[in-house]
Design an enzyme around this catalytic site. Structure first.
Site, PDB file in Angstrom:
ATOM      1  N   HIS A  41       0.793  -1.068   0.071  1.00  0.00           N
ATOM      2  CA  HIS A  41      -0.035   0.047   0.156  1.00  0.00           C
ATOM      3  C   HIS A  41       0.744   1.236  -0.083  1.00  0.00           C
ATOM      4  O   HIS A  41       0.555   2.329  -0.468  1.00  0.00           O
ATOM      5  CB  HIS A  41      -0.961   0.089   1.308  1.00  0.00           C
ATOM      6  CG  HIS A  41      -1.732  -1.134   1.269  1.00  0.00           C
ATOM      7  ND1 HIS A  41      -1.704  -2.152   2.085  1.00  0.00           N
ATOM      8  CD2 HIS A  41      -2.958  -1.239   0.586  1.00  0.00           C
ATOM      9  CE1 HIS A  41      -2.930  -2.991   2.063  1.00  0.00           C
ATOM     10  NE2 HIS A  41      -3.481  -2.684   1.054  1.00  0.00           N
ATOM     11  N   GLN A  65     -18.880  -5.678  -1.258  1.00  0.00           N
ATOM     12  CA  GLN A  65     -18.044  -6.677  -2.220  1.00  0.00           C
ATOM     13  C   GLN A  65     -17.716  -7.903  -1.380  1.00  0.00           C
ATOM     14  O   GLN A  65     -17.151  -8.612  -1.884  1.00  0.00           O
ATOM     15  CB  GLN A  65     -16.663  -5.950  -2.664  1.00  0.00           C
ATOM     16  CG  GLN A  65     -15.607  -5.565  -1.572  1.00  0.00           C
ATOM     17  CD  GLN A  65     -14.407  -4.943  -1.647  1.00  0.00           C
ATOM     18  OE1 GLN A  65     -14.687  -3.669  -2.248  1.00  0.00           O
ATOM     19  NE2 GLN A  65     -13.327  -5.528  -1.587  1.00  0.00           N
ATOM     20  N   LYS A 177      -1.613  -6.777  -8.217  1.00  0.00           N
ATOM     21  CA  LYS A 177      -1.775  -8.231  -7.299  1.00  0.00           C
ATOM     22  C   LYS A 177      -3.141  -8.451  -7.588  1.00  0.00           C
ATOM     23  O   LYS A 177      -3.458  -9.558  -7.768  1.00  0.00           O
ATOM     24  CB  LYS A 177      -1.402  -8.127  -5.797  1.00  0.00           C
ATOM     25  CG  LYS A 177      -1.627  -9.372  -4.927  1.00  0.00           C
ATOM     26  CD  LYS A 177      -1.327  -9.416  -3.734  1.00  0.00           C
ATOM     27  CE  LYS A 177      -2.067  -8.922  -2.987  1.00  0.00           C
ATOM     28  NZ  LYS A 177      -3.241  -9.619  -2.780  1.00  0.00           N
ATOM     29  N   ASP A 178      -3.865  -7.427  -7.349  1.00  0.00           N
ATOM     30  CA  ASP A 178      -5.556  -7.654  -7.631  1.00  0.00           C
ATOM     31  C   ASP A 178      -5.892  -7.252  -9.209  1.00  0.00           C
ATOM     32  O   ASP A 178      -6.008  -6.361  -9.425  1.00  0.00           O
ATOM     33  CB  ASP A 178      -6.533  -6.702  -6.767  1.00  0.00           C
ATOM     34  CG  ASP A 178      -6.307  -6.902  -5.413  1.00  0.00           C
ATOM     35  OD1 ASP A 178      -6.907  -7.969  -4.883  1.00  0.00           O
ATOM     36  OD2 ASP A 178      -5.478  -6.169  -4.579  1.00  0.00           O
ATOM     37  N   GLN A 181      -9.310  -6.859 -10.625  1.00  0.00           N
ATOM     38  CA  GLN A 181      -9.946  -5.611 -10.320  1.00  0.00           C
ATOM     39  C   GLN A 181      -9.503  -4.595 -10.971  1.00  0.00           C
ATOM     40  O   GLN A 181     -10.296  -3.639 -11.469  1.00  0.00           O
ATOM     41  CB  GLN A 181      -9.468  -5.416  -8.700  1.00  0.00           C
ATOM     42  CG  GLN A 181      -9.919  -4.083  -8.310  1.00  0.00           C
ATOM     43  CD  GLN A 181      -9.531  -4.143  -6.725  1.00  0.00           C
ATOM     44  OE1 GLN A 181     -10.610  -4.589  -5.722  1.00  0.00           O
ATOM     45  NE2 GLN A 181      -8.355  -3.473  -6.443  1.00  0.00           N
ATOM     46  N   SER A 214      -2.841  -7.879   2.981  1.00  0.00           N
ATOM     47  CA  SER A 214      -3.309  -7.641   4.478  1.00  0.00           C
ATOM     48  C   SER A 214      -3.829  -9.018   5.320  1.00  0.00           C
ATOM     49  O   SER A 214      -3.780  -9.278   6.289  1.00  0.00           O
ATOM     50  CB  SER A 214      -4.452  -6.665   4.525  1.00  0.00           C
ATOM     51  OG  SER A 214      -4.054  -5.392   4.048  1.00  0.00           O
TER      52      SER A 214
END
Length: 310
Positions: A41, A65, A177-178, A181, A214
């Site tokens: 992040h 979500q 990584k996403d 998305q 996370s």
């Protein structure tokens, strides 16, 4: 010690803050997060500081979500720790709203996502006056994570659109990584004419290769060691492609075998086109190998972009 951060919890106050900065001729970057910040992040924040004069980090665990039974209620949180990290980087504002959705019946998150009733997501529709407007990116939301998490991308697209309308950024940074998305948000911005530049930031990893997440905090030491099979199998795939292997079935088989042998459970392993996310049988252009796997009660995702061998 960095400069003090303005913590904004009201969406109208957030919009006023952004418009005041714009009146001064300043550009704004938004880094959307759900909190419990790690080095990945913070790398997004550092990238944002290169691309705009002001940086806003949103911290909001978005209920729409998460499906009932997922980890909405147990998603890790350390707001004060997050502020310390962001202050050290010189972030200008943190947008931390209590709720971004209109509720028709006044129920709380805990009641809505307890699993005692069937709901589409952890956002109860709330009767006639509750939230009922959704954004769907119809093709890109279907494969990969969309198969096992059918409400996920509807919630992601909707909350990101809301954040764009509230913060009104010039630039927004998303981690690759996403991967799905990131591509979905790029498509939404293109199709709905949002005046926001979308930047994808590369995956950051621990020294042993595990992708930063996370959710890693929920892994036991044994599970964490087993989860290294994901990054190790990705590295092997990259080496195999460099050595001329282009059959996606063979590449996927090696990944599945490595994860299962380590004690993981496969959600999916797919090789797809980097832009369309269409399944590929052979690597003849830009591709990405995407993985979702469970170790214990933790679902991890990872990916690696691949190029056809020369």
């Amino acid at each position: 010690m960095g400069k003090d951060i303005e913590v904004i919890r009201d969406k109208n106050a957030m919009r006023r803050w952004s418009r005041e900065r714009r009146k001064e001729g300043e550009t704004i970057c938004l880094v959307p997060t759900m909190g419990y910040l790690h080095r990945g992040h913070l790398a997004l924040v550092e990238e944002g500081k290169k691309r705009a004069q002001r940086v806003v980090v949103s911290i909001y665990v978005n209920p729409s979500q998460f499906a009932v039974g997922e980890d909405f209620g147990s998603y890790p949180s350390n707001f004060e720790g997050d502020l310390l990290k962001l202050r050290a980087l010189g972030v200008d504002a943190v947008f931390n709203p209590h709720d971004l959705y209109v509720r028709g019946d006044g129920k709380t998150f805990g009641e809505e996502c307890s699993g005692t009733r069937r709901t589409v997501s952890c956002l109860e529709e709330g009767g006639e006056n509750g939230h009922e407007t959704w954004i769907r990116v119809e093709r890109l939301e279907k494969p990969l994570c969309g198969v096992s998490r059918p409400v996920f991308f509807r919630g992601v697209a909707t909350v990101v659109a809301k954040l764009f309308n509230i913060v009104e950024p010039d630039v927004a940074i998303f981690g690759k990584k996403d991967y799905q998305q990131w591509r979905l948000i790029c498509r939404m911005v293109r199709d709905l004419d949002f005046a926001v530049e979308i930047v994808g930031s590369e995956i950051l990893r621990e020294p042993d290769g595990l992708a930063l997440s996370s959710r890693n905090v929920h892994l036991s030491p044994e599970e964490r060691q087993k989860a290294l099979s994901i990054s190790k199998s990705l590295q092997k795939v990259r080496d195999d492609v460099c050595n001329g292997e282009v059959s996606t079935e063979k590449l996927k088989h090696s990944v599945v075998e490595a994860i299962l042998n380590a004690g993981g459970k496969i959600d999916y392993v797919e090789v797809v086109d980097q832009v369309t996310l269409h399944h590929l049988k052979r690597i003849q252009s830009s591709a990405v190998l995407c993985i979702a796997a469970w170790f214990g009660g933790v679902r991890l995702i990872d990916n690696m972009e691949l190029q056809a061998p020369i």
